[in-house]
Motif scaffolding. Structure first.
Motif, PDB file in Angstrom:
ATOM      1  N   GLY A  26      19.886  28.541  14.688  1.00  0.00           N
ATOM      2  CA  GLY A  26      21.416  28.173  14.769  1.00  0.00           C
ATOM      3  C   GLY A  26      21.967  29.016  15.635  1.00  0.00           C
ATOM      4  O   GLY A  26      21.692  30.465  15.579  1.00  0.00           O
ATOM      5  N   ARG A  27      23.157  28.723  16.138  1.00  0.00           N
ATOM      6  CA  ARG A  27      24.080  29.267  16.860  1.00  0.00           C
ATOM      7  C   ARG A  27      25.443  29.442  16.197  1.00  0.00           C
ATOM      8  O   ARG A  27      26.141  28.423  15.970  1.00  0.00           O
ATOM      9  CB  ARG A  27      24.257  29.099  18.586  1.00  0.00           C
ATOM     10  N   LEU A  28      26.086  30.536  15.907  1.00  0.00           N
ATOM     11  CA  LEU A  28      27.320  30.880  15.328  1.00  0.00           C
ATOM     12  C   LEU A  28      28.142  31.236  16.324  1.00  0.00           C
ATOM     13  O   LEU A  28      27.803  32.226  17.219  1.00  0.00           O
ATOM     14  CB  LEU A  28      27.185  31.740  14.526  1.00  0.00           C
ATOM     15  N   PHE A  29      29.312  30.553  16.716  1.00  0.00           N
ATOM     16  CA  PHE A  29      30.347  30.983  17.744  1.00  0.00           C
ATOM     17  C   PHE A  29      31.391  31.814  17.238  1.00  0.00           C
ATOM     18  O   PHE A  29      31.695  31.524  16.149  1.00  0.00           O
ATOM     19  CB  PHE A  29      30.754  29.794  18.579  1.00  0.00           C
ATOM     20  N   GLY A  30      31.863  32.488  18.140  1.00  0.00           N
ATOM     21  CA  GLY A  30      33.075  33.516  17.676  1.00  0.00           C
ATOM     22  C   GLY A  30      32.698  34.866  17.119  1.00  0.00           C
ATOM     23  O   GLY A  30      33.520  35.933  16.852  1.00  0.00           O
ATOM     24  N   TYR A  31      31.376  34.818  17.004  1.00  0.00           N
ATOM     25  CA  TYR A  31      30.887  36.411  16.462  1.00  0.00           C
ATOM     26  C   TYR A  31      29.639  36.544  17.199  1.00  0.00           C
ATOM     27  O   TYR A  31      28.560  35.694  17.662  1.00  0.00           O
ATOM     28  CB  TYR A  31      30.540  36.436  15.058  1.00  0.00           C
ATOM     29  N   ARG A  32      29.147  38.080  17.174  1.00  0.00           N
ATOM     30  CA  ARG A  32      28.052  38.558  18.168  1.00  0.00           C
ATOM     31  C   ARG A  32      27.318  39.555  17.131  1.00  0.00           C
ATOM     32  O   ARG A  32      28.039  40.270  16.453  1.00  0.00           O
ATOM     33  CB  ARG A  32      28.386  39.012  19.332  1.00  0.00           C
ATOM     34  N   ARG A  33      26.072  39.436  17.226  1.00  0.00           N
ATOM     35  CA  ARG A  33      25.185  40.406  16.543  1.00  0.00           C
ATOM     36  C   ARG A  33      25.471  41.981  17.312  1.00  0.00           C
ATOM     37  O   ARG A  33      25.522  42.066  18.345  1.00  0.00           O
ATOM     38  CB  ARG A  33      23.827  40.244  16.626  1.00  0.00           C
ATOM     39  N   ALA A  34      25.994  42.945  16.340  1.00  0.00           N
ATOM     40  CA  ALA A  34      26.263  44.278  16.940  1.00  0.00           C
ATOM     41  C   ALA A  34      25.969  45.498  15.825  1.00  0.00           C
ATOM     42  O   ALA A  34      26.156  45.034  14.839  1.00  0.00           O
ATOM     43  CB  ALA A  34      27.864  44.268  17.256  1.00  0.00           C
ATOM     44  N   LEU A  35      25.633  46.406  16.420  1.00  0.00           N
ATOM     45  CA  LEU A  35      25.522  47.736  15.609  1.00  0.00           C
ATOM     46  C   LEU A  35      26.995  48.255  15.430  1.00  0.00           C
ATOM     47  O   LEU A  35      27.450  49.121  16.451  1.00  0.00           O
ATOM     48  CB  LEU A  35      24.482  48.680  16.180  1.00  0.00           C
ATOM     49  N   CYS A  36      27.778  47.781  14.439  1.00  0.00           N
ATOM     50  CA  CYS A  36      29.144  47.844  14.191  1.00  0.00           C
ATOM     51  C   CYS A  36      29.491  48.477  12.877  1.00  0.00           C
ATOM     52  O   CYS A  36      30.689  48.694  12.687  1.00  0.00           O
ATOM     53  CB  CYS A  36      29.902  46.676  14.714  1.00  0.00           C
ATOM     54  N   ILE A  37      28.517  48.689  12.039  1.00  0.00           N
ATOM     55  CA  ILE A  37      28.634  49.210  10.826  1.00  0.00           C
ATOM     56  C   ILE A  37      28.053  50.489  10.677  1.00  0.00           C
ATOM     57  O   ILE A  37      26.922  50.797  10.782  1.00  0.00           O
ATOM     58  CB  ILE A  37      28.202  48.184   9.553  1.00  0.00           C
ATOM     59  N   TYR A  38      28.939  51.501  10.291  1.00  0.00           N
ATOM     60  CA  TYR A  38      28.414  53.029   9.991  1.00  0.00           C
ATOM     61  C   TYR A  38      27.792  53.034   8.539  1.00  0.00           C
ATOM     62  O   TYR A  38      28.231  52.163   7.566  1.00  0.00           O
ATOM     63  CB  TYR A  38      29.632  53.825   9.507  1.00  0.00           C
ATOM     64  N   SER A  39      26.491  53.440   8.727  1.00  0.00           N
ATOM     65  CA  SER A  39      25.592  53.872   7.618  1.00  0.00           C
ATOM     66  C   SER A  39      25.616  54.999   7.049  1.00  0.00           C
ATOM     67  O   SER A  39      25.317  55.937   7.857  1.00  0.00           O
ATOM     68  CB  SER A  39      24.201  53.436   7.971  1.00  0.00           C
ATOM     69  N   TYR A  40      26.184  55.295   5.838  1.00  0.00           N
ATOM     70  CA  TYR A  40      26.333  56.561   5.356  1.00  0.00           C
ATOM     71  C   TYR A  40      25.036  57.068   4.324  1.00  0.00           C
ATOM     72  O   TYR A  40      25.087  58.144   3.901  1.00  0.00           O
ATOM     73  CB  TYR A  40      27.552  56.751   4.488  1.00  0.00           C
ATOM     74  N   VAL A  41      24.454  56.192   3.869  1.00  0.00           N
ATOM     75  CA  VAL A  41      23.225  56.147   3.168  1.00  0.00           C
ATOM     76  C   VAL A  41      21.775  55.873   3.639  1.00  0.00           C
ATOM     77  O   VAL A  41      21.262  56.769   3.900  1.00  0.00           O
ATOM     78  CB  VAL A  41      23.585  55.378   1.673  1.00  0.00           C
ATOM     79  N   HIS A  42      21.703  54.559   3.992  1.00  0.00           N
ATOM     80  CA  HIS A  42      20.366  54.040   4.308  1.00  0.00           C
ATOM     81  C   HIS A  42      19.839  54.827   5.770  1.00  0.00           C
ATOM     82  O   HIS A  42      18.547  55.201   5.906  1.00  0.00           O
ATOM     83  CB  HIS A  42      20.230  52.694   4.194  1.00  0.00           C
ATOM     84  N   ARG A  43      20.794  54.586   6.633  1.00  0.00           N
ATOM     85  CA  ARG A  43      20.320  55.020   8.302  1.00  0.00           C
ATOM     86  C   ARG A  43      21.183  55.925   8.721  1.00  0.00           C
ATOM     87  O   ARG A  43      21.293  56.360   9.643  1.00  0.00           O
ATOM     88  CB  ARG A  43      20.400  53.855   8.940  1.00  0.00           C
ATOM     89  N   GLY A  44      21.770  56.918   7.825  1.00  0.00           N
ATOM     90  CA  GLY A  44      22.713  57.983   8.235  1.00  0.00           C
ATOM     91  C   GLY A  44      23.315  58.740   6.978  1.00  0.00           C
ATOM     92  O   GLY A  44      23.026  58.509   5.780  1.00  0.00           O
ATOM     93  N   THR A  45      24.306  59.726   7.108  1.00  0.00           N
ATOM     94  CA  THR A  45      24.585  60.344   6.116  1.00  0.00           C
ATOM     95  C   THR A  45      26.287  60.478   6.447  1.00  0.00           C
ATOM     96  O   THR A  45      26.775  60.117   7.669  1.00  0.00           O
ATOM     97  CB  THR A  45      24.253  61.716   6.140  1.00  0.00           C
ATOM     98  N   PRO A  46      27.054  60.996   5.488  1.00  0.00           N
ATOM     99  CA  PRO A  46      28.408  61.117   5.782  1.00  0.00           C
ATOM    100  C   PRO A  46      28.563  62.020   6.985  1.00  0.00           C
ATOM    101  O   PRO A  46      29.613  61.612   7.701  1.00  0.00           O
ATOM    102  CB  PRO A  46      29.040  61.407   4.555  1.00  0.00           C
ATOM    103  N   GLU A  47      28.096  62.901   6.894  1.00  0.00           N
ATOM    104  CA  GLU A  47      28.156  63.987   8.102  1.00  0.00           C
ATOM    105  C   GLU A  47      27.874  63.414   9.477  1.00  0.00           C
ATOM    106  O   GLU A  47      28.176  64.010  10.386  1.00  0.00           O
ATOM    107  CB  GLU A  47      27.618  65.231   8.119  1.00  0.00           C
ATOM    108  N   LYS A  48      26.732  62.428   9.520  1.00  0.00           N
ATOM    109  CA  LYS A  48      26.109  61.863  10.536  1.00  0.00           C
ATOM    110  C   LYS A  48      25.599  60.630  10.493  1.00  0.00           C
ATOM    111  O   LYS A  48      24.467  60.247  10.172  1.00  0.00           O
ATOM    112  CB  LYS A  48      24.802  62.850  11.049  1.00  0.00           C
TER     113      LYS A  48
END
Length: 175
Positions: A26-48
């Motif tokens: 399906g296609r959702l209009f008005g939004y796009r997939r993006a790396l737009c969320i900071y990860s502080y635990v699973h894929r990063g740290t608060p410092e990085k």
């Protein structure tokens, strides 16, 4: 109770984690997939901080939608909320989704809260690749997350040119 639909644009596409009656592209209009969320635990740290996927405003996004038996509404919604709303960086919405077979349905989806402190904003592919290339957290290196996502999308024959561009730039930075 009526059946309902759930829209997946990232790991929900290949690892939904709940029972469903039907799966469709399906296609959702008005939004796009993006790396737009900071990860502080699973894929990063608060410092990085690393970056993980969200539905950012603008454009459209091809994903998978799952029709769930209405009798399963409570357990499935409870599961989704525990998975997606841990830090409340996503907002639960119901939005119209256009199916490949021409139908238009309404689906539950989780969009990025642009006012949340974990929202990274509208990053260029170059900026996203830079951050991803040098971040890691409890679940591993951010590069692996992006590479796995791109590989799964290719397996599903879903093109995401922006994310593919991030992956190319990421590969060049990590060689």
């Amino acid at each position: 109770m009526d059946d309902f639909w759930v829209f997946g644009y990232g790991s929900l596409m290949w690892r939904p984690g709940f029972e469903f009656e039907e799966a469709r592209r399906g296609r959702l209009f008005g939004y796009r997939r993006a790396l737009c969320i900071y990860s502080y635990v699973h894929r990063g740290t608060p410092e990085k901080p690393g970056l993980v996927l969200g539905l950012d405003q603008g454009g459209s996004c091809t994903g998978m939608v799952y029709r769930v038996n209405g009798d399963m509404r409570e357990p499935v919604m409870s599961y989704l909320r525990s998975r997606e709303l841990v830090t409340n960086v996503y907002l639960e919405r119901t939005s119209p989704v256009h199916l490949a077979d021409g139908r238009r349905i309404t689906a539950v989806c989780y969009v990025a809260d642009t006012g949340h402190h974990q929202f990274a904003g509208h990053l260029s592919a170059e900026d996203a690749a830079q951050r991803v290339s040098f971040s890691q957290g409890q679940s591993g290196h951010n590069v692996d997350y992006v590479a796995s996502t791109v590989a799964h999308l290719k397996e599903m024959e879903i093109r995401d040119h922006w994310l593919e561009d991030v992956a190319r730039r990421m590969d060049a930075l990590t060689r």
